[in-house]
Motif scaffolding. Structure first.
Motif, mmCIF file in Angstrom:
data_model
loop_
_atom_site.group_PDB
_atom_site.id
_atom_site.type_symbol
_atom_site.label_atom_id
_atom_site.label_comp_id
_atom_site.label_asym_id
_atom_site.label_seq_id
_atom_site.Cartn_x
_atom_site.Cartn_y
_atom_site.Cartn_z
ATOM 1 N N MET A 1 0.858 -1.192 0.000
ATOM 2 C CA MET A 1 0.000 0.000 0.000
ATOM 3 C C MET A 1 0.889 1.234 0.000
ATOM 4 S SD MET A 1 -3.102 0.822 2.640
ATOM 5 C CE MET A 1 -2.012 0.717 4.043
ATOM 6 N N LYS A 2 0.608 2.134 -0.946
ATOM 7 C CA LYS A 2 1.536 3.238 -1.144
ATOM 8 C C LYS A 2 1.658 4.139 0.094
ATOM 9 C CE LYS A 2 -0.069 7.531 -3.510
ATOM 10 N NZ LYS A 2 -1.089 7.962 -2.598
ATOM 11 N N ASN A 3 0.558 4.265 0.834
ATOM 12 C CA ASN A 3 0.582 5.183 1.963
ATOM 13 C C ASN A 3 0.979 4.532 3.283
ATOM 14 O OD1 ASN A 3 -0.006 7.505 0.626
ATOM 15 N ND2 ASN A 3 -2.229 7.222 0.780
ATOM 16 N N ALA A 4 1.386 3.274 3.262
ATOM 17 C CA ALA A 4 1.656 2.586 4.522
ATOM 18 C C ALA A 4 2.651 3.382 5.353
ATOM 19 C CB ALA A 4 2.192 1.191 4.249
ATOM 20 N N ILE A 5 2.247 3.637 6.591
ATOM 21 C CA ILE A 5 3.066 4.424 7.515
ATOM 22 C C ILE A 5 3.773 3.443 8.448
ATOM 23 C CG2 ILE A 5 2.919 6.051 9.441
ATOM 24 C CD1 ILE A 5 2.375 7.408 6.817
ATOM 25 N N LYS A 6 5.097 3.554 8.478
ATOM 26 C CA LYS A 6 5.867 2.659 9.350
ATOM 27 C C LYS A 6 6.496 3.403 10.519
ATOM 28 C CE LYS A 6 4.975 -1.061 7.208
ATOM 29 N NZ LYS A 6 3.977 -1.880 7.924
ATOM 30 N N GLN A 7 6.798 4.680 10.294
ATOM 31 C CA GLN A 7 7.578 5.421 11.285
ATOM 32 C C GLN A 7 6.995 6.822 11.453
ATOM 33 O OE1 GLN A 7 10.059 3.348 12.358
ATOM 34 N NE2 GLN A 7 10.394 4.764 14.083
ATOM 35 N N VAL A 8 6.559 7.114 12.671
ATOM 36 C CA VAL A 8 5.981 8.427 12.980
ATOM 37 C C VAL A 8 6.834 9.108 14.045
ATOM 38 C CG1 VAL A 8 3.961 9.622 13.938
ATOM 39 C CG2 VAL A 8 3.666 7.644 12.407
ATOM 40 N N ALA A 9 7.143 10.367 13.820
ATOM 41 C CA ALA A 9 7.869 11.146 14.840
ATOM 42 C C ALA A 9 6.942 12.196 15.427
ATOM 43 C CB ALA A 9 9.091 11.818 14.221
ATOM 44 N N ILE A 10 6.874 12.243 16.761
ATOM 45 C CA ILE A 10 6.193 13.355 17.441
ATOM 46 C C ILE A 10 7.290 14.227 18.031
ATOM 47 C CG2 ILE A 10 4.466 14.022 19.155
ATOM 48 C CD1 ILE A 10 3.406 11.169 19.075
ATOM 49 N N THR A 11 7.226 15.511 17.714
ATOM 50 C CA THR A 11 8.300 16.422 18.109
ATOM 51 C C THR A 11 7.733 17.561 18.945
ATOM 52 O OG1 THR A 11 8.005 17.524 15.974
ATOM 53 C CG2 THR A 11 9.746 15.883 16.117
ATOM 54 N N GLY A 12 8.503 17.971 19.948
ATOM 55 C CA GLY A 12 8.070 19.059 20.835
ATOM 56 C C GLY A 12 9.246 19.956 21.175
ATOM 57 N N GLY A 13 8.939 21.197 21.550
ATOM 58 C CA GLY A 13 9.993 22.128 21.954
ATOM 59 C C GLY A 13 10.786 22.682 20.787
ATOM 60 N N THR A 14 10.238 22.588 19.576
ATOM 61 C CA THR A 14 10.887 23.205 18.413
ATOM 62 C C THR A 14 11.072 24.701 18.689
ATOM 63 O OG1 THR A 14 9.913 21.545 16.985
ATOM 64 C CG2 THR A 14 10.636 23.589 15.918
ATOM 65 N N HIS A 15 10.092 25.289 19.341
ATOM 66 C CA HIS A 15 10.261 26.615 19.956
ATOM 67 C C HIS A 15 10.435 26.394 21.460
ATOM 68 C CE1 HIS A 15 7.998 28.114 16.226
ATOM 69 N NE2 HIS A 15 9.293 28.342 16.070
ATOM 70 N N GLY A 16 11.587 26.792 21.971
ATOM 71 C CA GLY A 16 11.997 26.363 23.312
ATOM 72 C C GLY A 16 11.137 26.869 24.448
ATOM 73 N N ASN A 17 10.330 27.894 24.219
ATOM 74 C CA ASN A 17 9.477 28.423 25.293
ATOM 75 C C ASN A 17 8.019 27.964 25.159
ATOM 76 O OD1 ASN A 17 8.808 29.937 23.093
ATOM 77 N ND2 ASN A 17 9.544 31.896 23.920
ATOM 78 N N GLU A 18 7.782 27.023 24.258
ATOM 79 C CA GLU A 18 6.432 26.445 24.123
ATOM 80 C C GLU A 18 6.450 25.107 24.851
ATOM 81 O OE1 GLU A 18 5.415 26.587 19.931
ATOM 82 O OE2 GLU A 18 5.711 28.763 19.855
ATOM 83 N N LEU A 19 6.088 25.153 26.136
ATOM 84 C CA LEU A 19 6.359 24.023 27.032
ATOM 85 C C LEU A 19 5.388 22.861 26.873
ATOM 86 C CD1 LEU A 19 7.421 25.749 30.381
ATOM 87 C CD2 LEU A 19 8.770 25.248 28.331
ATOM 88 N N THR A 20 4.235 23.095 26.259
ATOM 89 C CA THR A 20 3.232 22.035 26.151
ATOM 90 C C THR A 20 3.818 20.814 25.446
ATOM 91 O OG1 THR A 20 1.515 23.718 26.080
ATOM 92 C CG2 THR A 20 0.916 21.516 25.272
ATOM 93 N N GLY A 21 4.415 21.036 24.278
ATOM 94 C CA GLY A 21 5.026 19.934 23.546
ATOM 95 C C GLY A 21 6.167 19.293 24.312
ATOM 96 N N VAL A 22 6.939 20.121 24.991
ATOM 97 C CA VAL A 22 8.076 19.590 25.766
ATOM 98 C C VAL A 22 7.584 18.613 26.824
ATOM 99 C CG1 VAL A 22 9.907 20.213 27.397
ATOM 100 C CG2 VAL A 22 9.482 21.654 25.367
ATOM 101 N N TYR A 23 6.552 19.020 27.567
ATOM 102 C CA TYR A 23 6.091 18.164 28.663
ATOM 103 C C TYR A 23 5.256 16.995 28.169
ATOM 104 C CZ TYR A 23 8.491 20.755 32.157
ATOM 105 O OH TYR A 23 9.507 21.299 32.919
ATOM 106 N N LEU A 24 4.614 17.128 27.011
ATOM 107 C CA LEU A 24 3.948 15.951 26.431
ATOM 108 C C LEU A 24 4.988 14.911 26.004
ATOM 109 C CD1 LEU A 24 0.953 17.529 24.508
ATOM 110 C CD2 LEU A 24 0.812 15.731 26.253
ATOM 111 N N ILE A 25 6.074 15.369 25.402
ATOM 112 C CA ILE A 25 7.132 14.420 25.023
ATOM 113 C C ILE A 25 7.698 13.743 26.277
ATOM 114 C CG2 ILE A 25 9.455 14.220 24.002
ATOM 115 C CD1 ILE A 25 7.262 14.703 21.903
ATOM 116 N N LYS A 26 7.913 14.526 27.344
ATOM 117 C CA LYS A 26 8.416 13.931 28.597
ATOM 118 C C LYS A 26 7.404 12.926 29.147
ATOM 119 C CE LYS A 26 11.427 17.770 29.896
ATOM 120 N NZ LYS A 26 11.810 18.804 30.870
ATOM 121 N N HIS A 27 6.123 13.301 29.108
ATOM 122 C CA HIS A 27 5.083 12.394 29.603
ATOM 123 C C HIS A 27 5.061 11.091 28.806
ATOM 124 C CE1 HIS A 27 1.261 10.656 30.602
ATOM 125 N NE2 HIS A 27 0.772 10.907 29.403
#
Lengths: 299, 299
Positions: B1-27
């Motif tokens: 299947m052309k769209n088969a997804i094997k690898q997903v990255a969730i990224t947080g803190g790309t902007h260092g003062n946006e803490l929501t993503g940072v703490y979700l990644i830690k969680h």
């Protein structure tokens, strides 16, 4: 007259990312007539331009914790804000015998504290200013934190009276919100009018007592054994500054979503709830008690 | 299947003062089962730890503007975030032939943009994710900003699909707000469920068309001849992201309190209204147009 005010300083940008005070000082520098009164001179100061340029609260230290008399006289303290505090003390003080009678320092908070009038003394002259502004702006909150002026570490303590801090919110760091800007501008107008009226020796018709809140302690966010934050302010508490927190009420919520209740046995009131500036110390809020503040005398 | 997804990255803190993503990644690092699905692997990354440590958006450059193909391949770009972008491209990409199929990057805004789903492609696979999440979270807003993946400068463009940015607000920089944290967590759960369902080849029953907003341009705050800001967002506009702005409506208000109206001749919609992160460029808001977004096909 013992309380005659001759020199008033309005200061902004003591925390470099609190832009409301910065832009009010810029505005009044262009329109000085707005802060002029007949009986005293008003001077305007941007107090932490280095931090303001970087849109940071501070470079090395919190400037608004550097003004106790020992620190000002300690030559070993030479960080950016420690040096800046000494320069401001020379400019406005010196603390032991100040040139400036009264300092009004402009701050903002990310917490939903509305118009909070912070005053660190029970001197009736200063309490009178708080009462006067609250008469004009009934939604304002009196935030009472009495301390000895020489020991006090706030910028406002370098004036002859242990002056006055205007803390308005909620507003994120690094931006302007017109409502907060406009409220702060209005509160300063009333503060200057008060000084003008006291100088004129007239009757102010202030109440003898008003209700306010007194600082008890700062409450830390929960941490794990490595010192990482494991919880945040509970949504029931978010934006509920100056509301009662009763035993058993939700206080924090963990990253996984588990509620942590308040375990004290007396009702307290929250302030600086989820203030971004205190995250570096992992402080989630301050506990306050409700107090009746008495105005003993003016003049 | 052309769209088969094997690898997903969730990224947080790309902007260092946006803490929501940072703490979700830690969680999620502590509770990886929450982001695990049977048909693909999920990896978690804190993308800008240096800026995060200093609770700043960035050290040298905005990391989320460093991922176009020319910049990634330009060895002369060696600022902190430029180097970091190259390292992330090596880790997740390379952009020309990515290892990771899909990047979900977590952001917050000081603007009242609620749950905004930002996607930079009309690829039905990605549009389908936006539609799926909006079905589950009807209050979410579709923020459509189509661009060529190789030219796109967002981190999300280093995946095989030009991925997905979750932008939640309002929340001040440098703190956690449980509602924003919890909404972001929920949106990511739906995103992962969508990928799982697409991998399974089932029918998703998505609408063929949904309404959203497409970026037009950034609007600068008024300045004086020295480049100083002279006005701020008008209070009528504050917190009114995605509401119509009609010709003649108040746009800005000067430091002295004078209203400046919108002088265009077509209705637009505001987004990123009074976003603190854009103050360094003196940007007050973005203009958007309302658009119907069409889902051509999934699989």
């Amino acid at each position: 007259m013992k309380n005659a005010i001759k020199q008033v300083a309005i200061t902004g940008g003591t925390h470099g990312n609190e832009l409301t005070g910065v832009y009010l000082i810029k505005h009044w520098s262009s329109c000085p007539e707005e802060v002029q009164r007949d009986s005293f001179a008003t001077e305007l100061h941007l107090t932490n331009p280095s931090a303001n340029q970087q849109v940071r609260r501070y470079i090395d230290q919190d400037l608004n914790r550097q003004f106790n008399i020992q620190d000002l006289n300690n030559p070993e303290l030479d960080g950016c804000e420690q040096q800046r505090a000494k320069a401001l003390n020379t400019l406005l003080g010196p603390k032991e015998d100040p040139r400036v009678d009264f300092v009004i320092d402009l701050h903002t908070t990310t917490a939903n504290m509305g118009m909070s009038l912070v005053f660190n003394t029970s001197d009736p002259f200063v309490v009178g200013m708080a009462f006067y502004i609250k008469q004009k702006m009934p939604h304002a909150t009196l935030f009472f934190h009495p301390s000895d002026r020489l020991e006090d570490n706030f910028l406002t303590s370098v004036g002859r009276f242990n002056g006055f801090l205007i803390e308005a919110g909620p507003v994120a760091q690094g931006l302007l919100n017109y409502q907060v800007y406009s409220e702060t501008r209005t509160a300063v107008m009333h503060a200057l009018d008060y000084l003008e009226k006291v100088n004129a020796g007239g009757t102010l018709d202030l109440p003898r007592q008003m209700s306010g809140y007194q600082f008890i302690e700062k409450i830390r966010l929960p941490e794990d054994s490595t010192g990482e934050i494991t919880a945040m302010v509970h949504p029931n508490l978010q934006d509920k500054d100056y509301h009662p927190i009763n035993p058993g009420d939700p206080l924090f919520i963990t990253l996984a979503g588990e509620t942590i209740p308040y375990q004290g046995d007396t009702t307290v009131y929250g302030a600086f709830i989820n203030e971004a500036a205190y995250y570096d110390q992992h402080i989630g809020l301050s506990f306050m008690r409700e107090v009746d503040i008495t105005l003993n005398d003016v003049n």
